[in-house]
Enzyme design. Structure first.
Site, mmCIF file in Angstrom:
data_model
loop_
_atom_site.group_PDB
_atom_site.id
_atom_site.type_symbol
_atom_site.label_atom_id
_atom_site.label_comp_id
_atom_site.label_asym_id
_atom_site.label_seq_id
_atom_site.Cartn_x
_atom_site.Cartn_y
_atom_site.Cartn_z
ATOM 1 N N TYR A 1 6.199 7.407 17.280
ATOM 2 C CA TYR A 1 6.464 7.741 15.902
ATOM 3 C C TYR A 1 7.710 8.749 15.375
ATOM 4 O O TYR A 1 8.351 8.090 14.662
ATOM 5 C CB TYR A 1 4.846 8.159 14.990
ATOM 6 C CG TYR A 1 5.124 8.287 13.695
ATOM 7 C CD1 TYR A 1 5.043 7.172 12.910
ATOM 8 C CD2 TYR A 1 5.690 9.325 12.613
ATOM 9 C CE1 TYR A 1 5.566 6.425 11.899
ATOM 10 C CE2 TYR A 1 6.123 9.260 11.345
ATOM 11 C CZ TYR A 1 6.147 8.292 10.623
ATOM 12 O OH TYR A 1 6.448 8.484 9.401
ATOM 13 N N SER B 1 0.752 -1.159 -0.289
ATOM 14 C CA SER B 1 0.027 0.190 -0.053
ATOM 15 C C SER B 1 0.357 1.268 0.157
ATOM 16 O O SER B 1 2.017 1.275 0.178
ATOM 17 C CB SER B 1 -1.149 -0.021 1.112
ATOM 18 O OG SER B 1 -0.497 -0.355 2.103
ATOM 19 N N ILE C 1 3.342 4.603 -0.698
ATOM 20 C CA ILE C 1 4.395 4.928 -1.101
ATOM 21 C C ILE C 1 4.655 3.834 -1.552
ATOM 22 O O ILE C 1 5.206 3.367 -2.927
ATOM 23 C CB ILE C 1 5.418 5.669 -0.376
ATOM 24 C CG1 ILE C 1 4.883 6.841 0.302
ATOM 25 C CG2 ILE C 1 6.744 5.587 -0.547
ATOM 26 C CD1 ILE C 1 5.598 7.685 0.897
ATOM 27 N N LYS D 1 11.596 8.004 14.263
ATOM 28 C CA LYS D 1 11.759 7.752 13.015
ATOM 29 C C LYS D 1 13.063 8.746 14.091
ATOM 30 O O LYS D 1 14.283 9.162 12.719
ATOM 31 C CB LYS D 1 11.296 9.188 12.427
ATOM 32 C CG LYS D 1 10.275 8.404 12.055
ATOM 33 C CD LYS D 1 10.564 7.149 11.030
ATOM 34 C CE LYS D 1 8.956 6.566 10.246
ATOM 35 N NZ LYS D 1 9.184 5.709 9.021
ATOM 36 N N SER E 1 -1.806 8.514 1.139
ATOM 37 C CA SER E 1 -2.388 7.049 1.733
ATOM 38 C C SER E 1 -3.567 6.749 2.722
ATOM 39 O O SER E 1 -3.700 7.535 3.320
ATOM 40 C CB SER E 1 -0.132 6.945 1.811
ATOM 41 O OG SER E 1 -0.332 7.338 3.143
ATOM 42 N N SER F 1 10.822 10.661 7.220
ATOM 43 C CA SER F 1 9.600 10.685 7.421
ATOM 44 C C SER F 1 9.977 12.638 7.797
ATOM 45 O O SER F 1 11.317 13.001 8.740
ATOM 46 C CB SER F 1 8.466 10.907 8.598
ATOM 47 O OG SER F 1 8.043 12.252 8.965
#
Length: 353
Positions: free
Chosen positions: A200, A57, A59, A204, A236, A187
């Site tokens: 998150y 799914s 990218i 990252k 997305s 990201s």
């Protein structure tokens, strides 16, 4: 009209043109230069074996579709086998590849014990691994005080440790051949932190630190490229599939995608970065791109701006007007700071005083 005044007007015009160009930019200036004058993916990626994780799914899926139009061999990995098969069928229908050119390889990034066997399976099938695209990952959306520790463990295991594990399995093969590319989709939140995404952001930030250190360690292998791809908001299902305050519930919707970049455009810029061996790229529309530049070059100012923005995070997701005001605010702050910190301004101020 004096030459001094003419030169000043030309300089001002050039600044305005550059500012207008920057306001329309959707990537960092090095990346956009490479898109304009750099090497082309259809030439540089020919005959490469490219392994894409998270290919079911977003990218990763779009990467598979665009790569299938080139003369490459593809390895598609994710947990959902039926979704990988769907992506493979679409690649065969719309691309230039044949069935033998695409390997569907189910992979759970958290199951690090399976990564060595998966790597050997790819080498056995195609004889080599030229490019590993670390694209698997997951987000979350909840305030820190409400977020279970299980969320932090989940995202560290998936986004960070899982990516490191697979990279370490592929890397000896590339070191032996003295060539290869490790492309990791992180990201912009690996540079900048925002509210309701502390786990998150942490994963990252950690991943970016690992990649920067790895790149230095591989300096004696100039044929091995370590790239950090930093997209901003992209259309997305990453938000829809985001975890919330515990690992048993997901957000379930994507929210307003008005200011999110079209996935095909993001992936094309990723391919440009792969073809030109760029070490780190920023892919984001305004005002997110400007926010990155502020954080990079003016961290004190950017911290103040982000704190103001953070208090209105919900308004940004729901109001076009507030986004426009935010973009203009960023631009005004950027221009003012640039003026105040130029040598000419300081000299002029000293003379005036």
């Amino acid at each position: 009209m004096s030459w001094e005044l003419l030169l000043a007007l030309v300089a001002l015009l050039a600044f305005v043109v550059q500012l207008l160009y920057f306001l329309r930019a959707d990537g960092d200036l090095t990346l956009l230069w490479a898109e304009w004058q750099g090497r082309r993916p259809e030439q540089e990626l020919t005959n490469k074996v490219i392994w894409v994780t998270g290919a079911s799914s977003g990218i990763g899926e779009e990467l598979a579709y665009q790569l299938s139009k080139l003369d490459v061999s593809l390895v598609l990995s994710a947990r959902r086998v039926h979704e990988l098969e769907r992506v493979k069928r679409k690649c065969l229908e719309n691309g230039n590849l044949k069935g033998k050119d695409i390997l569907v390889l189910p992979l759970d990034l958290k199951d690090t014990s399976s990564h060595e066997a998966a790597t050997k399976a790819v080498v056995k099938e195609f004889g080599k691994i030229d490019i590993l695209v670390n694209n698997s990952g997951r987000s979350h959306c909840s305030w820190c005080l409400e977020t279970s520790m299980d969320i932090y463990r989940e995202l560290i295991e998936l986004n960070y440790l899982g990516t490191i594990s697979l990279t370490k399995c592929v890397l000896p093969h590339m070191v032996k051949r003295k060539q290869g590319k490790i492309i990791t989709v992180t990201s912009i939140l690996g540079h900048v932190s925002m509210p309701v995404s502390s786990a998150y952001c942490a994963s990252k930030h950690a991943l970016r630190g690992f990649l920067n250190s790895l790149r230095i360690e591989l300096a004696t292998y100039p044929g091995i490229v370590v790239s950090n791809i930093c997209p901003g908001p992209v259309q997305s299902n990453i938000m829809k599939n985001s975890l919330t305050k515990d690992v048993t519930t997901i957000l379930g919707h994507n929210g307003d995608q008005y200011r999110q970049m079209v996935t095909s455009r993001c992936v094309w810029l990723i391919l440009i970065s792969m073809a030109n061996d760029l070490k780190e790229v920023w892919i984001a529309e305004q005002p997110f791109l400007l926010m990155l530049y502020l954080c990079q070059y003016m961290p004190t100012w950017s911290s103040w701006v982000i704190n103001k923005v953070g208090k209105r995070i919900e308004n940004f997701n729901n109001s076009v007007g507030s986004r426009t005001i935010a973009a203009l605010s960023f631009v005004i702050i950027f221009v003012l700071v640039q003026i105040l910190y130029t040598d000419d301004f300081r000299i002029w101020k000293t003379k005036r005083d």
